[in-house]
Design an enzyme around this catalytic site. Structure first.
Site, PDB file in Angstrom:
ATOM      1  N   ASP A 382      34.311  41.931  34.940  1.00 26.43           N
ATOM      2  CA  ASP A 382      35.541  41.147  35.038  1.00 26.43           C
ATOM      3  C   ASP A 382      35.219  39.656  35.071  1.00 26.43           C
ATOM      4  O   ASP A 382      34.392  39.197  35.866  1.00 26.43           O
ATOM      5  CB  ASP A 382      36.287  41.552  36.309  1.00 26.43           C
ATOM      6  CG  ASP A 382      37.676  40.954  36.378  1.00 26.43           C
ATOM      7  OD1 ASP A 382      38.524  41.346  35.568  1.00 26.43           O
ATOM      8  OD2 ASP A 382      37.895  40.089  37.246  1.00 26.43           O
ATOM      9  N   GLU A 411      34.441  40.946  29.799  1.00 22.98           N
ATOM     10  CA  GLU A 411      35.879  40.677  29.725  1.00 22.98           C
ATOM     11  C   GLU A 411      36.052  39.168  29.850  1.00 22.98           C
ATOM     12  O   GLU A 411      36.340  38.639  30.917  1.00 22.98           O
ATOM     13  CB  GLU A 411      36.621  41.419  30.853  1.00 22.98           C
ATOM     14  CG  GLU A 411      38.128  41.315  30.762  1.00 22.98           C
ATOM     15  CD  GLU A 411      38.728  40.345  31.783  1.00 22.98           C
ATOM     16  OE1 GLU A 411      39.952  40.135  31.737  1.00 22.98           O
ATOM     17  OE2 GLU A 411      37.983  39.800  32.613  1.00 22.98           O
TER      18      GLU A 411
END
Length: 662
Positions: A382, A411
Site C-alpha cells: 500500500d 500500489e
C-alpha cells in the site's frame, strides 16, 4: 605530458542495447516463459557487411550464441528474440564483426555479372575459402574456385550454394571483432508477470446483519466458501486488504465519516490495536490457523493469496508506545496523522523512515519473513511511493535474494519518476494510470508505453476498479463501460484485476468523489451473488469468458507483443497480440485482434486498417477471424468494416485462424 585518450567505443560501435534499465543500475526484468527481444544499434563506416551475434549465459553458466538480424534497412537496429524459461540471473552481450565473406559475396554478385574486376574477385573469394577451414563443403568450394575450367559465373554459383552458406554462417569469416559490455537480466517466476487478480474483504464474506442492525463479521472460514466461485471465474490470485487488528482511536465510520457507531468495523488500513500489530490477525477474522486454512483452501483451487502490506499505524498500534521515535511529532506534542490534502486520515499515523532507518528496516524484514513463513508469496504494498525509495531498494533486494519466488505489487498511483523507480528497484508489478486512460488516444499511448517503452522494468497490473477508485467512466458509462474496461485490462496486459462487486455493476459513487458510496473500506457489505446470477444481471459469466480466453491464448500472456493499429473513428481502438508458433509448445501461431468501441454511449461504424506484417502475414493476405466472445467468423484483410454497438456488442476479440502447422 600528453595523456593518450582511451576511446569508449569499440572498433565497431555497439550502442543502445535493450533490454536494460535506465542507467543500468539494476538488472532488466523478464518472467519465465516471456519472449524477450534483445536489440542493439550496430554500424560501421563504409558499406562493408556486418555480422551481429547475441551471446547469452543462463543462470547455470551455459553460454549460447544466437544470430541477430537487421530489424529494418537503414535503422542499424539488430534483434534476436528468445523465450527464457529458466529463472535466475542471465547475462548477455552483443558481439559485432566485419563479415568478410558476406562483404565479398555482395560485391561479387554485383561485379562478376557486370564483368568488373572478375579475376580479382575470384582470387579474393578463393583466399577467403582457404581461410574458412577444411570442412568438406568449404574445401570443395575452394577447389572449385581454383579450377581454371570453371567459368566465373559457375564459381559464383558455387559461392551461393545454400550448403556453403550454412557452413560459413556456422563459423563466420570475421574480423574487427568487437563486444559490448555484459548486461544482466533477471528472470522471475511466471506469476511475477502473469495473473488474474480478484480482491475481496474477508470480513464481508459471510457477514450477517441482525434485525437490530448490528453486524457479525465474516471470518476466514466463511470467506473460504467464496473461493470456489472466484476460481470458477478463472481468477488465480486473490488479494486481501489488511487482515490485522484495527485501531479504535479516530476510527472512521461509513463513507469516511468522523462519526462512528458501536460496531462500525473501521478501515483495515488503520492497523494496530491492543490485539496486536502487523504480525497479528484481527480476532473477528479468526486465528493464524484459520488464516492458514484459508491459504490452503485457496491453493487447492489453484489460487495464490496476495496479502496487503501497509506500513502505517493506527494511533493504537503497539509501535506508537514501543517506538515513538518512528513517528513525526508536531510542535504541540501530537503525532502527525496521514494527509493527502484535501483528504485527511486521522485514523492513520505514517511512519517517519528517517528517525531510525536501520531499526525500521529490521522490523519490516522480520514481518515479511513471518508472513512468508506462513505461506504468503505475494504482497500488494500500500502506498509505497510515500516511503523512501532507498528503503525499498534494500528491503526488496534482501527478501528476493532469500526468497526469489516472492512477488511484490506496488500500489503507487503517483508521478512517473516514482512509479517507474519503484519498479526499477525491484517491485515485480505495478498499478498504473490505466484507470484514468479512457479515450482512444490515451489508450493507444498508454498501451504502447507499457508494452515497449517501460517493459524492461515495469510490469503493469491493470486493475479495473478498487474499493476507493470508481472513475467517472464507470459511474456514468453503464454496463457497456464495465464490459469495455474489463476486456481492455484482460487483453492488454498479462496481469489484470477486479475488486469484488464489479460483476454486480456497483457503480454508484459517494457524491463528489471517485469512490463507491457505502465504501466497503469502512463497513461490511453483503452481496447476493446468487440472486444476481439468477436474474441474469451478473457480469461473472463475462469475466469468466475473458479469463478462459486468456488461459487458451498464450499471446495474451506476453507483455511486449502489443501493437496498435488504426481505424477511421476516434472512438474505435484497434490493437493486436501476436506470438509466433516457435514459442507456443506446438500449439501453433497465436494472434488476436482487439477492436473496441471505447465510447460506452454510442453505436460506431468505421473502417479498420491493419499492419498485417505484425501478425506474420503478407500485406495483402486474406484470412478468417473468429470472435471469441460471440463465435462469429469473418473474412478479413488489411482493410475491414466494423460496426460496434456499445449497448449490445461494444468490442471484438478476434482470433486469427492460421493454416495448421503455422
Amino acid at each position: 605530458m600528453v595523456v593518450e585518450y582511451e576511446p569508449r567505443l569499440g572498433r565497431i560501435p555497439i550502442r543502445h542495447l535493450a533490454p536494460q534499465q535506465p542507467g543500468n543500475l539494476w538488472p532488466a526484468k523478464a518472467y519465465a516463459g516471456e519472449v524477450v527481444p534483445f536489440e542493439a544499434t550496430v554500424f560501421r563506416e563504409g558499406h562493408d557487411r556486418l555480422g551481429v551475434r547475441l551471446i547469452i549465459t543462463d543462470p547455470t553458466g551455459r553460454a549460447t550464441t544466437f544470430r541477430m538480424r537487421s530489424v529494418a534497412a537503414g535503422t542499424d537496429r539488430w534483434r534476436a528474440e528468445l523465450q527464457l524459461n529458466v529463472e535466475g540471473t542471465w547475462t548477455w552481450k552483443v558481439r559485432a564483426f566485419a563479415d568478410d565473406w558476406a562483404t565479398w559475396l555482395h560485391n561479387a554478385e554485383v561485379k562478376i555479372p557486370a564483368g568488373i574486376d572478375v579475376d580479382l574477385m575470384i582470387t579474393m573469394g578463393r583466399d577467403l575459402l582457404e581461410r574458412a577451414g577444411t570442412r568438406k563443403v568449404v574445401a570443395d568450394a575452394a577447389a572449385a574456385f581454383a579450377d581454371p575450367a570453371l567459368s566465373p559465373e559457375a564459381k559464383l554459383a558455387v559461392a551461393l550454394d545454400p550448403r556453403l552458406t550454412a557452413a560459413i554462417e556456422a563459423k563466420p569469416l570475421a574480423s574487427l571483432t568487437t563486444e559490448s559490455e555484459p548486461l544482466s537480466l533477471r528472470v522471475e517466476r511466471p506469476r511475477a508477470g502473469v495473473g488474474s487478480w480478484y480482491e475481496f474483504f474477508p470480513r464481508s464474506e459471510g457477514a450477517k446483519r441482525a434485525k437490530d442492525g448490528t453486524w457479525t463479521s465474516g471470518t476466514f472460514r466463511t470467506a473460504a466458501k467464496r473461493l470456489p466461485a472466484v476460481a470458477e471465474m478463472g481468477f488465480d490470485v486473490l488479494y486481501l486488504p489488511p487482515i490485522h487488528p484495527i485501531g479504535h482511536a479516530f476510527r472512521k465510520g461509513p463513507n469516511n465519516s468522523l462519526v462512528t457507531q458501536p460496531g462500525d468495523p473501521g478501515s483495515p488500513w488503520a492497523i494496530g490495536s491492543a490485539d496486536g500489530g502487523h504480525d497479528a490477525v484481527h480476532p473477528d477474522l479468526g486465528t493464524v490457523k484459520d488464516f492458514q486454512f484459508f491459504l490452503q483452501t485457496a491453493n487447492k483451487l489453484g489460487i495464490e493469496v496476495a496479502l496487503d502490506f501497509a506500513l502505517q499505524c493506527s494511533p493504537d498500534h503497539p509501535w506508537v508506545t514501543e517506538h515513538p521515535e518512528w513517528f513525526t511529532h508536531l510542535p504541540d506534542g501530537s503525532i502527525a496523522y496521514a494527509e493527502n490534502p484535501p483528504k485527511k486520515y486521522q485514523d492513520i499515523y505514517p511512519i517517519n523512515f528517517d528517525t531510525d532507518p536501520v531499526g525500521i528496516r529490521t522490523e519490516v524484514l522480520r514481518l515479511l519473513r513471518y508472513w512468508i513463513g506462513l505461506g504468503v508469496r505475494i504482497f500488494r504494498v500500500d502506498n509505497p511511493h510515500t516511503k523512501p525509495l532507498q528503503f525499498w531498494e534494500v528491503v526488496l533486494h534482501e527478501i528476493n535474494t532469500e526468497f526469489p519466488d516472492v512477488v511484490f505489487l506496488a500500489e503507487a498511483f503517483t508521478r512517473p519518476a516514482m512509479l517507474h523507480s519503484l519498479a526499477q528497484v525491484g517491485y515485480q508489478q505495478s498499478y498504473t494510470y490505466f484507470t484514468w486512460r479512457n479515450t482512444k488516444a490515451e489508450l493507444e499511448e498508454f498501451f504502447t508505453s507499457i508494452s515497449h517503452e517501460t517493459s524492461a522494468f515495469l510490469r503493469p497490473n491493470l486493475f479495473v476498479n478498487t474499493p476507493d477508485i470508481l472513475t467517472e467512466y464507470l459511474q456514468f458509462g453503464g454496463l457497456p463501460a464495465y464490459r469495455i474496461r474489463a476486456a481492455l485490462a484482460a487483453t492488454a496486459s498479462p496481469s489484470w484485476g477486479v475488486y469484488a462487486g464489479y460483476e454486480l455493476f456497483e457503480h454508484v459513487a459517494r457524491p463528489g468523489s471517485e469512490e463507491n458510496i457505502d465504501n466497503e473500506k469502512y463497513e461490511y457489505k453483503q452481496r447476493d451473488w446468487a440472486a444476481a446470477e439468477k436474474a441474469g444481471t451478473s457480469l461473472a459469466p463475462y469475466l469468466t469468458r475473458l479469463n478462459l480466453i486468456r488461459a487458451a491464448h498464450p499471446a495474451l500472456r506476453q507483455l511486449r507483443n502489443l501493437d496498435v493499429h488504426w481505424s477511421d473513428d476516434d472512438s474505435i481502438l484497434v490493437y493486436s497480440k501476436f506470438l509466433d508458433g516457435a514459442y507456443t509448445e506446438g500449439a501453433g501461431t497465436d494472434a488476436l485482434i482487439m477492436v473496441v468501441n471505447v465510447d460506452p454511449h454510442s453505436v460506431r461504424e468505421t473502417m479498420v486498417h491493419l499492419d498485417l506484417t505484425r501478425l506474420g502475414l503478407a500485406p495483402d493476405a486474406r484470412f478468417t477471424v473468429r470472435d471469441l466472445l460471440t463465435g462469429d467468423s469473418f473474412e478479413w484483410g488489411r482493410d475491414n468494416y466494423v460496426r460496434l454497438d456499445a449497448f449490445t456488442q461494444p468490442l471484438h476479440i478476434l482470433h486469427v485462424e492460421y493454416p495448421k502447422g503455422r
